[in-house]
Design an enzyme around this catalytic site. Structure first.
Site, mmCIF file in Angstrom:
data_model
loop_
_atom_site.group_PDB
_atom_site.id
_atom_site.type_symbol
_atom_site.label_atom_id
_atom_site.label_comp_id
_atom_site.label_asym_id
_atom_site.label_seq_id
_atom_site.Cartn_x
_atom_site.Cartn_y
_atom_site.Cartn_z
ATOM 1 N N ASP A 162 0.817 -1.310 -0.048
ATOM 2 C CA ASP A 162 0.020 -0.085 -0.013
ATOM 3 C C ASP A 162 0.959 1.335 0.069
ATOM 4 O O ASP A 162 1.963 1.427 0.799
ATOM 5 C CB ASP A 162 -0.902 -0.100 1.324
ATOM 6 C CG ASP A 162 -2.108 0.760 1.245
ATOM 7 O OD1 ASP A 162 -2.379 1.310 0.208
ATOM 8 O OD2 ASP A 162 -2.343 1.436 2.324
ATOM 9 N N HIS A 163 0.434 2.316 -0.805
ATOM 10 C CA HIS A 163 1.309 3.541 -0.741
ATOM 11 C C HIS A 163 2.553 3.617 -0.626
ATOM 12 O O HIS A 163 3.362 4.431 0.095
ATOM 13 C CB HIS A 163 0.748 4.172 0.524
ATOM 14 C CG HIS A 163 -0.809 5.001 0.387
ATOM 15 N ND1 HIS A 163 -0.957 5.851 -0.483
ATOM 16 C CD2 HIS A 163 -1.833 4.518 1.051
ATOM 17 C CE1 HIS A 163 -2.073 6.440 -0.113
ATOM 18 N NE2 HIS A 163 -2.678 5.453 0.376
ATOM 19 N N HIS A 218 -7.004 10.040 5.348
ATOM 20 C CA HIS A 218 -6.243 8.972 6.332
ATOM 21 C C HIS A 218 -6.490 9.527 7.814
ATOM 22 O O HIS A 218 -6.440 10.629 8.070
ATOM 23 C CB HIS A 218 -4.803 8.801 6.105
ATOM 24 C CG HIS A 218 -4.362 8.088 4.443
ATOM 25 N ND1 HIS A 218 -3.841 8.604 3.721
ATOM 26 C CD2 HIS A 218 -5.102 7.069 4.117
ATOM 27 C CE1 HIS A 218 -4.002 7.864 2.631
ATOM 28 N NE2 HIS A 218 -4.664 6.818 3.014
ATOM 29 N N GLY A 219 -6.802 8.499 8.548
ATOM 30 C CA GLY A 219 -7.079 8.702 9.949
ATOM 31 C C GLY A 219 -8.478 9.373 10.445
ATOM 32 O O GLY A 219 -9.220 9.119 9.584
ATOM 33 N N HIS A 242 -9.732 5.484 -0.813
ATOM 34 C CA HIS A 242 -8.758 5.598 0.426
ATOM 35 C C HIS A 242 -9.440 6.199 1.786
ATOM 36 O O HIS A 242 -10.345 6.895 1.759
ATOM 37 C CB HIS A 242 -7.500 6.255 0.051
ATOM 38 C CG HIS A 242 -6.514 5.067 -0.489
ATOM 39 N ND1 HIS A 242 -5.357 5.004 -0.009
ATOM 40 C CD2 HIS A 242 -6.870 4.747 -1.881
ATOM 41 C CE1 HIS A 242 -4.910 4.012 -1.079
ATOM 42 N NE2 HIS A 242 -5.701 3.709 -2.330
ATOM 43 N N GLY A 243 -8.889 5.864 3.087
ATOM 44 C CA GLY A 243 -9.374 6.605 4.116
ATOM 45 C C GLY A 243 -10.814 6.285 4.635
ATOM 46 O O GLY A 243 -11.419 6.847 4.991
ATOM 47 N N ASN A 273 -10.270 0.995 1.064
ATOM 48 C CA ASN A 273 -9.194 0.872 2.317
ATOM 49 C C ASN A 273 -9.653 1.310 3.600
ATOM 50 O O ASN A 273 -10.075 2.243 3.850
ATOM 51 C CB ASN A 273 -8.036 1.727 1.700
ATOM 52 C CG ASN A 273 -7.212 1.109 0.382
ATOM 53 O OD1 ASN A 273 -7.856 0.359 -0.274
ATOM 54 N ND2 ASN A 273 -6.148 1.268 0.158
ATOM 55 N N THR A 296 -6.766 3.038 9.996
ATOM 56 C CA THR A 296 -6.413 3.582 11.065
ATOM 57 C C THR A 296 -7.365 2.759 12.368
ATOM 58 O O THR A 296 -6.948 2.446 13.288
ATOM 59 C CB THR A 296 -6.979 5.109 11.148
ATOM 60 O OG1 THR A 296 -6.021 5.706 10.217
ATOM 61 C CG2 THR A 296 -6.691 5.469 12.513
#
Ligand code: 13P
Length: 290
Positions: free
Chosen positions: A88-89, A185-186, A213-214, A235, A238
């Protein structure tokens, strides 16, 4: 009829296209070590869900790509569901190539922090290398907001452009496309503002499966709306590591000093498994393994 065995790239592209036509998304969970890795694979097996199991660049650097690759390969061999071990990433081409060489069937090369021209120039050779070896490649256009182990983005200029998405897919040959449409993200400060109209426009303009994502902090309703409007892979990171660490803290408190590792980690694995199962249901992927 040919007896040729389909490559991971072919099989997983077919899976994501089936997700598109059947109205579900394949969930992708980030793991940090063996205990959340096991929680994810067990939940997916239990629920008969296809699943991506993702290591980010920090995980493969700290644990070592050979070991991650070997664990992934062993898990894939014993899985009875489509289990896709994914890098990933990664913003480094050499790590993507190392992942391919170490048995990852899927990698993400993320140069989305760069201007479009550079993004294309960095991603295209990685896609070529991976494709020659039958490996699926994800690229990204626009930016994912927020802070995470993969990096940090705070700017306002995050929204993926339709013409750039078309050109990026055409010129790089990526198999899947992550789109910056407002997710972060987060955990979110306030409610996420997701640009569903842009998602739909990109979905009409390109034929490759799209990735959200996120996932952490996005409501079930919004994840499902994203799936209806073109997302095929979701995805989630967190909430997995937070569930993991909070369960570790609770178990340590409960057991006191000198607790034995497995007495702590087996219940931690169960707590993570429960969280993963929730997300599989949100993605409507339960029972979708073939
Ligand atoms: P979250 O950590 O916000 O769930 O996002 C995970 C992710 O997108 C990994 O690529």
């Amino acid at each position: 009829m040919s007896n040729r065995v389909a490559s991971p790239r072919e099989r997983f592209t077919e899976l994501l296209l089936r997700a598109d036509s059947e109205g579900f998304a394949v969930p992708a969970f980030n793991y940090s070590d063996i205990w959340d890795f096991l929680a994810i694979t067990e939940a997916a097996e239990q629920m008969r869900s296809p699943v991506f199991i993702s290591s980010n660049q920090r995980v493969v650097t700290d644990i070592g790509i050979e070991l991650c690759g070997a664990i992934g390969a062993a898990a894939i061999r014993r899985a009875s569901i489509p289990l896709i071990h994914h890098l990933d990433h990664s913003n480094r081409a050499e790590i993507c190539r190392a992942a391919v060489d170490n048995g990852y069937p899927s990698v993400m090369i993320d140069a989305s922090s760069r201007p479009l021209e550079d993004n294309i120039t960095i991603v295209a050779p990685v896609a070529e290398y991976a494709h020659e070896r039958g490996v699926l490649v994800e690229g990204e256009i626009g930016r994912i907001k927020g802070a995470g182990v993969e990096g940090m983005y705070t700017g306002e200029d995050f929204l993926a452009q339709v013409d750039e998405a078309v050109r990026f897919v055409h010129e790089t040959g990526v198999d899947t496309l992550a789109v910056g449409i407002g997710t972060a993200h987060g955990f979110y400060q306030g409610k996420p503002e997701i640009h569903f109209d842009r998602l739909e426009e990109i979905n009409h303009a390109v034929s490759v499966p799209l990735v959200l994502h996120g996932g952490t902090g996005v409501s079930e309703e919004e994840i499902r709306q994203a799936i209806r409007r073109g997302i095929n892979k979701v995805n989630v990171g967190t909430i997995i590591h937070c569930t993991y660490m909070n369960a570790v803290r609770a178990e340590l408190q409960r057991r006191g000093e000198n607790a034995y590792t497995l007495d702590v980690m087996v219940p931690v694995r169960a707590a993570v498994r429960e969280e993963v199962e929730k997300w599989i249901r949100v993605c409507m992927a339960d029972g979708k393994a073939r």
